[in-house]
Design a protein around this motif. Structure first.
Motif, PDB file in Angstrom:
ATOM      1  N   TYR A  42      -0.693  -2.598  -3.458  1.00 23.01           N
ATOM      2  CA  TYR A  42      -1.693  -3.651  -3.329  1.00 23.01           C
ATOM      3  C   TYR A  42      -2.460  -3.459  -2.018  1.00 23.01           C
ATOM      4  O   TYR A  42      -2.054  -2.688  -1.155  1.00 23.01           O
ATOM      5  CB  TYR A  42      -1.034  -5.030  -3.334  1.00 23.01           C
ATOM      6  N   LYS A  43      -3.538  -4.198  -1.868  1.00 15.63           N
ATOM      7  CA  LYS A  43      -4.340  -4.104  -0.648  1.00 15.63           C
ATOM      8  C   LYS A  43      -3.823  -5.016   0.460  1.00 15.63           C
ATOM      9  O   LYS A  43      -4.400  -5.068   1.544  1.00 15.63           O
ATOM     10  CB  LYS A  43      -5.806  -4.424  -0.951  1.00 15.63           C
ATOM     11  N   GLY A  68       0.793  -1.223   0.000  1.00 14.31           N
ATOM     12  CA  GLY A  68       0.000   0.000   0.000  1.00 14.31           C
ATOM     13  C   GLY A  68       0.823   1.270   0.000  1.00 14.31           C
ATOM     14  O   GLY A  68       1.991   1.281   0.423  1.00 14.31           O
TER      15      GLY A  68
END
Length: 328
Positions: free
Chosen positions: A190-191, A165
């Motif tokens: 990315y999450k 993130g």
């Protein structure tokens, strides 16, 4: 009522308050806990923080003779969970397994952060310190930081890397590395760390920065190559992987895990929780578990950790400014 009688009444009231204050807290501590506790973990089930949280919950439950339930509260890079704990009733029944992201990095990223990571929490114990790992796909001709820098400089657009993130410790550390090395790779947020790692394993992403707890099992099976770890020490689960500092990039700021409580938690309850948690940290089996996850068990007492946390808030603010990262 005469002045003398009024004076006697006031003195009697003061004495009653003093007596109550002197006996109620020990009573609270003696009765605590008389129902299950809640350990809030600010990340999804299955990740490194969740794994650690469940280990701690099990051991703490045995120590306190009371159930400790792990609750995964996800959202806003962990700050949603931190906000909920900061507002929770300070009775000792709500705890948070937190880390550098929510309690050192977040103030630099969120202009409207709804909590103060220092003033709105009581630190109970520093669990462990750790670095984050630079993992590359085995096909990438990169085995160390020097080769990574060379690869980036000769690759079209500098190549790309993933992290869990914008503003994560991995993102900020990579931006610092690029600032020192003169490289400019494209950051793909990315999450979650595992999502970025999966794309690297699949060969869709050349490299990613991932926490050592998440990367360790994949490293051991050879699905990725780890070329460096951040922080002041090598990861015990990957003792052959050198730190960034060992490879000429000065970066010895550790990430960490710690347990916090809401600010109004009574001191005797704090001390009972601290005593139980401190025993866990020095337990040999717990230390083996921490090492297997790539974590370096804590050597700091709670006061030393509080000093380190304040220092880290300033350090990560500087790194966030360098990266230009900011979240709403």
């Amino acid at each position: 009522m005469t002045i003398q009688l009024q004076r006697r009444a006031v003195l009697a009231a003061i004495a009653l308050v003093a007596t109550t204050a002197g006996t109620s807290f020990p009573t609270i501590a003696a009765d605590f806990p008389d129902r299950p506790l809640r350990l809030v973990v600010p990340y999804p089930a299955g990740g490194g923080a969740d794994t650690l949280g469940r280990v701690l919950a099990k051991q703490l439950s045995e120590s306190l003779k009371q159930a400790v339930v792990v609750e995964n509260v996800i959202g806003a890079a962990g700050t949603m969970a931190a906000s909920s704990v900061a507002r929770a009733r300070g009775d000792g029944y709500t705890l948070m397994l937190s880390n550098t992201a929510t309690h050192a990095i977040a103030p630099a990223l969120y202009p409207q952060l709804p909590y103060d990571p220092v003033k709105d929490f009581v630190p109970l114990v520093h669990i462990a310190s750790f670095g984050n790992a630079i993992a590359v796909h085995p096909s990438l001709p990169v085995h160390n930081v020097k080769e990574l820098i060379a690869w980036s400089k000769k690759t079209s657009n500098g190549g790309s890397y993933g992290s869990w993130g914008i503003g994560s410790a991995g993102h900020l550390a990579m931006e610092m590395l690029q600032g020192e090395s003169g490289t400019k790779m494209l950051h793909i947020p990315y999450k979650g760390a595992l999502l970025a790692l999966n794309d690297t394993i699949a060969g869709q992403l050349p490299l990613t920065m991932v926490d050592v707890t998440t990367i360790t099992p994949f490293y051991k099976t050879g699905k990725v190559r780890v070329i460096a770890v951040t922080g002041s020490k090598r990861a015990p689960s990957m003792p052959d992987v050198p730190t960034l500092t060992e490879q000429g990039i000065t970066f010895d700021t550790d990430s960490w895990y710690a347990v916090f409580a809401p600010p109004q938690t009574p001191r005797p309850v704090q001390e009972k929780l601290r005593a139980a948690l401190a025993k866990l940290v020095v337990d040999q089996e717990i230390q083996k578990t921490l090492a297997s996850l790539g974590l370096n068990p804590s050597t700091l007492n709670v006061d030393e950790f509080a000093v380190m946390q304040r220092k880290d808030v300033a350090t990560w603010a500087r790194l966030a400014k360098l990266s230009g990262a900011k979240l709403e």
